[in-house]
Design a protein around this motif. Structure first.
Motif: not given
Length: 154
Positions: A52-54, A68-72, A104-106
Motif C-alpha cells: 500500500r505504498v504510493t 515499509e507499508d503505507d508510505v506516501f 509521508s514525504i512531501g
C-alpha cells in the motif's frame, strides 16, 4: 496492472499493484501488494517496497532503499545512497535508507543516504533531510528540523 510503456523486469510485484507509464523497475526489485507507482519512476535492483505504498511521478528509488507499508512518497522526491559520490569511484559505498510504516514525504524533498524516517513521520515539501527523523515527528526546511511531534500540541 503494468502499463505497456513501462519496463518492468521484476517478477516480485505484489497483487493489486499498479505501475504506470514510462516507469522502469529493475530485475531484483521487490514491490508489495496494492502499491501505486506513478509515471516516470525508476526503481533499482536492491530496493524493497512494502504494501500500500504510493510513489508519485518522477521519483527514483536507488539501491539500499527500504520502504515499509503505507508510505506516501510525493512527486520528485530525491533519495541518495552514497555520502561521497564520485564518478567511477572504487570506494563507492551504498548506504541503506529506511522509511518506516505510515511515513509521508512531501514533493521535492531530498533524503540523504543512511537516514531513517520514523513511523508516521512527515517530511515537508522541499525539505532536505540530513538526520534521522523520529517516529511521529514533522520536519521541514533545509536542513530539515522538527516543528511538531505526534505526541505534542505544537
Amino acid at each position: 496492472m503494468i502499463h505497456p510503456t513501462s519496463d518492468c523486469q521484476s517478477k516480485r510485484i505484489g497483487h493489486g499493484t499498479r505501475i504506470w507509464q514510462f516507469t522502469v523497475v529493475l530485475h531484483d526489485a521487490k514491490i508489495g501488494r496494492d502499491c501505486n507507482i506513478c509515471s516516470h519512476c525508476f526503481i533499482e535492483n536492491n530496493v524493497v517496497i512494502g504494501d500500500r505504498v504510493t510513489v508519485k511521478c518522477g521519483v527514483q528509488l536507488w539501491d539500499g532503499l527500504r520502504v515499509e507499508d503505507d508510505v506516501f512518497i510525493g512527486p520528485n522526491v530525491t533519495f541518495t545512497n552514497d555520502k561521497h559520490p564520485m564518478s567511477r569511484s572504487a570506494e563507492w559505498m551504498c548506504l541503506q535508507t529506511l522509511v518506516e510504516s505510515g511515513a509521508s514525504i512531501g514533493a521535492n524533498a531530498t533524503i540523504l543516504p543512511g537516514i531513517t524516517i520514523g513511523k508516521d513521520a512527515v517530511v515537508g515539501a522541499g525539505s532536505v533531510v540530513t538526520k534521522d527523523v523520529p517516529s511521529g515527528a514533522t520536519v521541514v526546511g533545509n536542513p530539515a528540523r522538527p516543528i511538531r511531534s505526534i505526541n505534542s500540541e505544537a
